[in-house]
Design a protein around this motif. Sequence first.
Motif, PDB file in Angstrom:
ATOM      1  N   ILE A 228       0.849  -1.198   0.000  1.00 30.07           N
ATOM      2  CA  ILE A 228       0.000   0.000   0.000  1.00 30.07           C
ATOM      3  C   ILE A 228       0.882   1.245   0.000  1.00 30.07           C
ATOM      4  CG2 ILE A 228      -1.571   1.382   1.436  1.00 30.07           C
ATOM      5  CD1 ILE A 228      -2.881  -1.248   2.315  1.00 30.07           C
ATOM      6  N   LYS A 229       1.893   1.201   0.865  1.00 26.90           N
ATOM      7  CA  LYS A 229       2.808   2.337   0.978  1.00 26.90           C
ATOM      8  C   LYS A 229       3.556   2.558  -0.340  1.00 26.90           C
ATOM      9  CE  LYS A 229       4.964   5.481   3.419  1.00 26.90           C
ATOM     10  NZ  LYS A 229       4.224   6.656   3.856  1.00 26.90           N
ATOM     11  N   ARG A 230       3.997   1.437  -0.926  1.00 21.64           N
ATOM     12  CA  ARG A 230       4.770   1.532  -2.167  1.00 21.64           C
ATOM     13  C   ARG A 230       3.904   2.106  -3.300  1.00 21.64           C
ATOM     14  NH1 ARG A 230       7.968  -2.428  -5.511  1.00 21.64           N
ATOM     15  NH2 ARG A 230       9.278  -0.975  -6.653  1.00 21.64           N
ATOM     16  N   VAL A 231       2.685   1.599  -3.412  1.00 23.24           N
ATOM     17  CA  VAL A 231       1.788   2.082  -4.470  1.00 23.24           C
ATOM     18  C   VAL A 231       1.498   3.562  -4.270  1.00 23.24           C
ATOM     19  CG1 VAL A 231      -0.599   1.942  -5.319  1.00 23.24           C
ATOM     20  CG2 VAL A 231       0.727  -0.138  -4.989  1.00 23.24           C
ATOM     21  N   GLU A 232       1.278   3.939  -3.016  1.00 21.67           N
ATOM     22  CA  GLU A 232       1.006   5.356  -2.744  1.00 21.67           C
ATOM     23  C   GLU A 232       2.204   6.216  -3.163  1.00 21.67           C
ATOM     24  OE1 GLU A 232       0.310   8.515   0.849  1.00 21.67           O
ATOM     25  OE2 GLU A 232       1.057   6.527   1.289  1.00 21.67           O
ATOM     26  N   THR A 233       3.403   5.750  -2.798  1.00 22.18           N
ATOM     27  CA  THR A 233       4.612   6.496  -3.138  1.00 22.18           C
ATOM     28  C   THR A 233       4.772   6.598  -4.656  1.00 22.18           C
ATOM     29  OG1 THR A 233       5.665   5.661  -1.147  1.00 22.18           O
ATOM     30  CG2 THR A 233       7.117   6.574  -2.814  1.00 22.18           C
ATOM     31  N   MET A 234       4.565   5.481  -5.346  1.00 22.01           N
ATOM     32  CA  MET A 234       4.741   5.489  -6.800  1.00 22.01           C
ATOM     33  C   MET A 234       3.719   6.398  -7.475  1.00 22.01           C
ATOM     34  SD  MET A 234       5.659   1.475  -7.404  1.00 22.01           S
ATOM     35  CE  MET A 234       6.105   1.490  -9.136  1.00 22.01           C
ATOM     36  N   ARG A 235       2.491   6.390  -6.953  1.00 16.62           N
ATOM     37  CA  ARG A 235       1.469   7.286  -7.525  1.00 16.62           C
ATOM     38  C   ARG A 235       1.862   8.750  -7.321  1.00 16.62           C
ATOM     39  NH1 ARG A 235      -3.219   4.699  -9.202  1.00 16.62           N
ATOM     40  NH2 ARG A 235      -3.835   2.873  -8.003  1.00 16.62           N
ATOM     41  N   GLN A 236       2.393   9.028  -6.134  1.00 15.55           N
ATOM     42  CA  GLN A 236       2.806  10.410  -5.852  1.00 15.55           C
ATOM     43  C   GLN A 236       3.941  10.823  -6.792  1.00 15.55           C
ATOM     44  OE1 GLN A 236       1.414  12.637  -4.047  1.00 15.55           O
ATOM     45  NE2 GLN A 236      -0.067  11.355  -3.000  1.00 15.55           N
ATOM     46  N   TYR A 237       4.904   9.938  -6.996  1.00 13.71           N
ATOM     47  CA  TYR A 237       5.998  10.248  -7.923  1.00 13.71           C
ATOM     48  C   TYR A 237       5.440  10.513  -9.314  1.00 13.71           C
ATOM     49  CZ  TYR A 237       9.472   8.578  -4.511  1.00 13.71           C
ATOM     50  OH  TYR A 237      10.258   8.415  -3.413  1.00 13.71           O
ATOM     51  N   ASP A 238       4.538   9.627  -9.757  1.00 14.75           N
ATOM     52  CA  ASP A 238       3.962   9.790 -11.100  1.00 14.75           C
ATOM     53  C   ASP A 238       3.275  11.139 -11.240  1.00 14.75           C
ATOM     54  OD1 ASP A 238       4.875   7.444 -12.089  1.00 14.75           O
ATOM     55  OD2 ASP A 238       2.930   6.467 -12.314  1.00 14.75           O
ATOM     56  N   LYS A 239       2.486  11.472 -10.232  1.00 13.59           N
ATOM     57  CA  LYS A 239       1.750  12.734 -10.290  1.00 13.59           C
ATOM     58  C   LYS A 239       2.714  13.922 -10.322  1.00 13.59           C
ATOM     59  CE  LYS A 239      -2.633  11.477  -8.264  1.00 13.59           C
ATOM     60  NZ  LYS A 239      -3.405  12.118  -9.344  1.00 13.59           N
ATOM     61  N   THR A 240       3.765  13.821  -9.515  1.00 15.23           N
ATOM     62  CA  THR A 240       4.717  14.933  -9.486  1.00 15.23           C
ATOM     63  C   THR A 240       5.477  15.023 -10.809  1.00 15.23           C
ATOM     64  OG1 THR A 240       4.947  14.520  -7.129  1.00 15.23           O
ATOM     65  CG2 THR A 240       6.537  16.007  -8.106  1.00 15.23           C
ATOM     66  N   ILE A 241       5.810  13.874 -11.370  1.00 13.89           N
ATOM     67  CA  ILE A 241       6.495  13.879 -12.668  1.00 13.89           C
ATOM     68  C   ILE A 241       5.605  14.535 -13.725  1.00 13.89           C
ATOM     69  CG2 ILE A 241       7.245  12.370 -14.561  1.00 13.89           C
ATOM     70  CD1 ILE A 241       8.236  10.408 -12.362  1.00 13.89           C
ATOM     71  N   VAL A 242       4.334  14.167 -13.730  1.00 11.61           N
ATOM     72  CA  VAL A 242       3.402  14.743 -14.708  1.00 11.61           C
ATOM     73  C   VAL A 242       3.341  16.256 -14.541  1.00 11.61           C
ATOM     74  CG1 VAL A 242       0.962  14.905 -15.322  1.00 11.61           C
ATOM     75  CG2 VAL A 242       2.003  12.671 -15.005  1.00 11.61           C
ATOM     76  N   ARG A 243       3.198  16.696 -13.290  1.00 14.68           N
ATOM     77  CA  ARG A 243       3.088  18.144 -13.058  1.00 14.68           C
ATOM     78  C   ARG A 243       4.403  18.849 -13.420  1.00 14.68           C
ATOM     79  NH1 ARG A 243      -0.243  16.577  -8.506  1.00 14.68           N
ATOM     80  NH2 ARG A 243      -2.363  17.002  -9.170  1.00 14.68           N
ATOM     81  N   THR A 244       5.498  18.184 -13.125  1.00 14.93           N
ATOM     82  CA  THR A 244       6.801  18.786 -13.407  1.00 14.93           C
ATOM     83  C   THR A 244       6.939  19.098 -14.893  1.00 14.93           C
ATOM     84  OG1 THR A 244       7.837  17.580 -11.598  1.00 14.93           O
ATOM     85  CG2 THR A 244       9.293  18.384 -13.316  1.00 14.93           C
ATOM     86  N   TYR A 245       6.649  18.106 -15.715  1.00 18.02           N
ATOM     87  CA  TYR A 245       6.889  18.324 -17.147  1.00 18.02           C
ATOM     88  C   TYR A 245       5.771  19.098 -17.824  1.00 18.02           C
ATOM     89  CZ  TYR A 245      10.977  15.543 -16.498  1.00 18.02           C
ATOM     90  OH  TYR A 245      12.190  15.121 -16.053  1.00 18.02           O
ATOM     91  N   HIS A 246       4.599  19.094 -17.239  1.00 15.35           N
ATOM     92  CA  HIS A 246       3.525  19.913 -17.807  1.00 15.35           C
ATOM     93  C   HIS A 246       3.651  21.369 -17.347  1.00 15.35           C
ATOM     94  CE1 HIS A 246       0.777  17.306 -20.107  1.00 15.35           C
ATOM     95  NE2 HIS A 246       1.318  16.341 -19.396  1.00 15.35           N
ATOM     96  N   ALA A 247       4.530  21.633 -16.394  1.00 11.46           N
ATOM     97  CA  ALA A 247       4.696  23.003 -15.917  1.00 11.46           C
ATOM     98  C   ALA A 247       5.124  23.928 -17.050  1.00 11.46           C
ATOM     99  CB  ALA A 247       5.730  23.053 -14.781  1.00 11.46           C
ATOM    100  N   ILE A 248       5.851  23.381 -18.009  1.00 16.64           N
ATOM    101  CA  ILE A 248       6.319  24.241 -19.114  1.00 16.64           C
ATOM    102  C   ILE A 248       5.155  24.676 -20.001  1.00 16.64           C
ATOM    103  CG2 ILE A 248       6.859  22.439 -20.838  1.00 16.64           C
ATOM    104  CD1 ILE A 248       9.486  24.050 -21.363  1.00 16.64           C
ATOM    105  N   ASP A 249       4.024  23.973 -19.906  1.00 18.12           N
ATOM    106  CA  ASP A 249       2.840  24.360 -20.699  1.00 18.12           C
ATOM    107  C   ASP A 249       2.356  25.761 -20.335  1.00 18.12           C
ATOM    108  OD1 ASP A 249       3.002  21.801 -21.641  1.00 18.12           O
ATOM    109  OD2 ASP A 249       1.257  21.042 -20.564  1.00 18.12           O
ATOM    110  N   THR A 250       2.647  26.172 -19.088  1.00 19.73           N
ATOM    111  CA  THR A 250       2.142  27.466 -18.634  1.00 19.73           C
ATOM    112  C   THR A 250       2.994  28.619 -19.152  1.00 19.73           C
ATOM    113  OG1 THR A 250       3.467  27.370 -16.618  1.00 19.73           O
ATOM    114  CG2 THR A 250       1.249  26.435 -16.503  1.00 19.73           C
ATOM    115  N   LYS A 251       4.142  28.287 -19.697  1.00 14.67           N
ATOM    116  CA  LYS A 251       5.027  29.332 -20.211  1.00 14.67           C
ATOM    117  C   LYS A 251       4.663  29.594 -21.676  1.00 14.67           C
ATOM    118  CE  LYS A 251       9.915  30.354 -20.426  1.00 14.67           C
ATOM    119  NZ  LYS A 251      11.102  29.830 -21.068  1.00 14.67           N
ATOM    120  N   PRO A 252       4.493  30.864 -22.067  1.00 12.35           N
ATOM    121  CA  PRO A 252       4.094  31.118 -23.460  1.00 12.35           C
ATOM    122  C   PRO A 252       5.090  30.522 -24.455  1.00 12.35           C
ATOM    123  CG  PRO A 252       4.019  33.130 -22.149  1.00 12.35           C
ATOM    124  CD  PRO A 252       4.667  32.093 -21.291  1.00 12.35           C
TER     125      PRO A 252
END
Lengths: 261, 182
Positions: free
Chosen positions: A35-59
């Motif tokens: 449970i802990k591992r899945v939670e951690t992996m989901r959090q990493y995935d979500k952060t990775i997605v947000r990290t690379y989509h952050a550039i979308d906000t830049k014109p």
Amino acid sequence: MIITDEILNAYLDGELTVEEIAEVATQIEKSPELIKRVETMRQYDKTIVRTYHAIDTKPMPDSIMAMLENFPENQKTVLPFKKKPTAPIRSPKWQMAMAASIALFIGFGAGQTLMAPSSETATSAENIMVQQNSGIIGPDNILFSALENHPSATPFTILAGNDTTVIPAMTFRTADNGYCREYSVISQKSSTQNVACRVENTWLLKLSVGTAGQSPSENGLYQTASHLYNPAINSIIQNLIVGDALSADDEAQVMKQNWHQ
Amino acid sequence: MKTEAEQWRDDIIALLPRLRRFSFSLTGSAADADDLLQNTIEKALSRYDQFEQGTDLDKWMFRMCKNLWIDEWRSRKVRGHSVDPMDYQNEQWIDGEDIAINKLGMSEVKTAMNKLQDEQRVIIFLITVEGYSYKEASIFLDIPIGTVMSRLARARKALELVLSPPISPDDIANGNRQRSPL
């Protein structure tokens, strides 16, 4: 089934069949470590997605757009395509996802269920719907107990026999000291990603996006909604979230206190 | 009525956000990502006459983008570039909202991602960021699905180890249970 790293990944990525998902989910529920591992992996995935989509906000740089707008006029010679008749033209899922995303934003903010317009590139996304501020999830609602008491990153079956599962993805604080949860509702025929916030002892659905009327699966593989990045969901979370997503311990503590600070 | 060339250009415009994110994942820097994107578009437009109809445009452009980055990376090594192009902390464009998002550990995850091998970073990018299925990633990378699965598992494991390294006996002896900084 032995839960290898590959199987755990396939579970998180929605690459397992419905039966396999159920089997893996059962094993996960029995193992605090998993449970802990899945939670951690989901959090990493979500952060990775947000990290690379952050550039979308830049014109997009003007120089790049100018270069494209001036094409093909500024090219010295423009020849027709070479023909490659044997090559198949693929229509990858991301194109449909992109078309769906565009459709989603058409409806964003309208405060009602909208059907995406039909187009050649969005045939599988015709039933995309967007619902915003459209529902109170009270104690009589089947989702209520999942949101109220069920920890993130663990599946919760709400309709036995109908293969309908709720997976809370994360819990976060808001600026007004409230709490919201992101969660997926997955069944064989449809899947949605949702954000709901707790307001006065009930839950208010802020946004729900997904496909309806058909399984998002291809070739028998089931694609969980929680896996796909959705810009509308991401946008509303970014507007609401303050600080970090709650850890499992903090989340459990908040539930214990009936969602009061 | 659009010409073939105009339609091709429009397909590239539709591809821009994904290509830009891919550049960002390779360079680890927004400024470098846009430079790389510009070079990629420039090169693609100059090679329009070499593009064969029916070729996967996204695959064609992603490969071009990656090769240009490898060239740039080699060139920087030769020139002894003083700034690590993968230093996310040097970003100046992060505004208030992004700083808030950073609390989620974006910077930490980004730095960890940059420690992975290129092929590991690319597989995580395709599956996690762009939502490719394993089958699509296998077609895109020209590798069997089994290789996609094993490469992804290794990549995520490596990321996990960077972000949450096992606690050593020395750390426990010293009462330090926090993970070491990246």
